[in-house]
Design an enzyme around this catalytic site. Sequence first.
Site, PDB file in Angstrom:
ATOM      1  N   HIS A  62      -2.535  -2.967  -5.313  1.00  0.00           N
ATOM      2  CA  HIS A  62      -1.543  -3.221  -4.290  1.00  0.00           C
ATOM      3  C   HIS A  62      -2.171  -3.277  -2.900  1.00  0.00           C
ATOM      4  O   HIS A  62      -3.165  -2.606  -2.625  1.00  0.00           O
ATOM      5  CB  HIS A  62      -0.488  -2.105  -4.283  1.00  0.00           C
ATOM      6  CG  HIS A  62       0.217  -1.922  -5.580  1.00  0.00           C
ATOM      7  ND1 HIS A  62       0.801  -0.734  -5.950  1.00  0.00           N
ATOM      8  CD2 HIS A  62       0.440  -2.774  -6.618  1.00  0.00           C
ATOM      9  CE1 HIS A  62       1.370  -0.858  -7.146  1.00  0.00           C
ATOM     10  NE2 HIS A  62       1.153  -2.094  -7.572  1.00  0.00           N
ATOM     11  N   LYS A  72      -4.289   3.635   3.955  1.00  0.00           N
ATOM     12  CA  LYS A  72      -3.923   4.786   3.128  1.00  0.00           C
ATOM     13  C   LYS A  72      -5.045   5.819   3.130  1.00  0.00           C
ATOM     14  O   LYS A  72      -6.223   5.475   3.028  1.00  0.00           O
ATOM     15  CB  LYS A  72      -3.656   4.349   1.685  1.00  0.00           C
ATOM     16  CG  LYS A  72      -2.491   3.406   1.510  1.00  0.00           C
ATOM     17  CD  LYS A  72      -2.355   2.960   0.061  1.00  0.00           C
ATOM     18  CE  LYS A  72      -1.212   1.983  -0.122  1.00  0.00           C
ATOM     19  NZ  LYS A  72      -1.122   1.495  -1.521  1.00  0.00           N
ATOM     20  N   TYR A 132      -0.426  10.261  -0.692  1.00  0.00           N
ATOM     21  CA  TYR A 132      -0.919   9.249   0.237  1.00  0.00           C
ATOM     22  C   TYR A 132      -0.353   9.517   1.627  1.00  0.00           C
ATOM     23  O   TYR A 132       0.855   9.730   1.778  1.00  0.00           O
ATOM     24  CB  TYR A 132      -0.441   7.841  -0.122  1.00  0.00           C
ATOM     25  CG  TYR A 132      -0.407   7.425  -1.553  1.00  0.00           C
ATOM     26  CD1 TYR A 132      -1.271   6.440  -2.023  1.00  0.00           C
ATOM     27  CD2 TYR A 132       0.533   7.945  -2.446  1.00  0.00           C
ATOM     28  CE1 TYR A 132      -1.210   5.998  -3.333  1.00  0.00           C
ATOM     29  CE2 TYR A 132       0.591   7.522  -3.759  1.00  0.00           C
ATOM     30  CZ  TYR A 132      -0.286   6.550  -4.196  1.00  0.00           C
ATOM     31  OH  TYR A 132      -0.214   6.117  -5.489  1.00  0.00           O
ATOM     32  N   ASP A 169       3.508  -4.692 -12.362  1.00  0.00           N
ATOM     33  CA  ASP A 169       2.047  -4.772 -12.308  1.00  0.00           C
ATOM     34  C   ASP A 169       1.493  -5.610 -13.455  1.00  0.00           C
ATOM     35  O   ASP A 169       0.509  -6.335 -13.295  1.00  0.00           O
ATOM     36  CB  ASP A 169       1.435  -3.367 -12.341  1.00  0.00           C
ATOM     37  CG  ASP A 169       1.610  -2.618 -11.028  1.00  0.00           C
ATOM     38  OD1 ASP A 169       2.021  -3.243 -10.024  1.00  0.00           O
ATOM     39  OD2 ASP A 169       1.339  -1.403 -10.995  1.00  0.00           O
TER      40      ASP A 169
END
Length: 204
Positions: A62, A72, A132, A169
């Site tokens: 992603h 991130k 995250y 995904d």
Amino acid sequence: MKATELSVSGAWEFLPQQFSDDRGRLVVWYDAEVFADALGFELSVAQANQSVSRRGVIRGVHWADVPIGQAKYVYCPRGAVLDMMVDLRVGSPTFGRYEVTRLDTIDNRAVYLPEGLGHAFVALEDDSTVSYLCSARYAPARERIVHVRDPELALPWPADLDPILSERDASAPSLAELRAADLLPRYDECQRLYQALRAGRVSG
């Protein structure tokens, strides 16, 4: 905390100190001063996320559209994952290169991915938890995905795990399809954002 620049341009690994006694253990998994000294700007946290995955779950690959993007800072407080970042920035000197880092509760490493890098991980144990710190809020319309098993990426997923992917995904496009549709991030745009961060004009 030790900060180490990785082979993918703009990516870093952070190895924290651990303090243990008969009560347990303390880990400082993010230190704003160490981060700013290493990267030249402060990480502005717009959203904090946490996922829990059973063994074999793969999440990714992603990233978010740049401009804006989403950097991130990733940490695993429970279990263990193989974290993978891949440079998808067209024009980058490290385009197509990936880094693999084991994140677990032994070393308590964390990694930082700047805007424009693709991110994925696989859970090596049940109930593996990934936290995250994100520089921008999640925006579904700006999120992109490339298939985790795209042979052009050739990411080294463990052969002894049965992969578990979300439907989204599993049906993600290939790198070639994204390139043809001009949907990959551009290195020059990411660099302009990085220079603005260092100049203090925006936070990220």
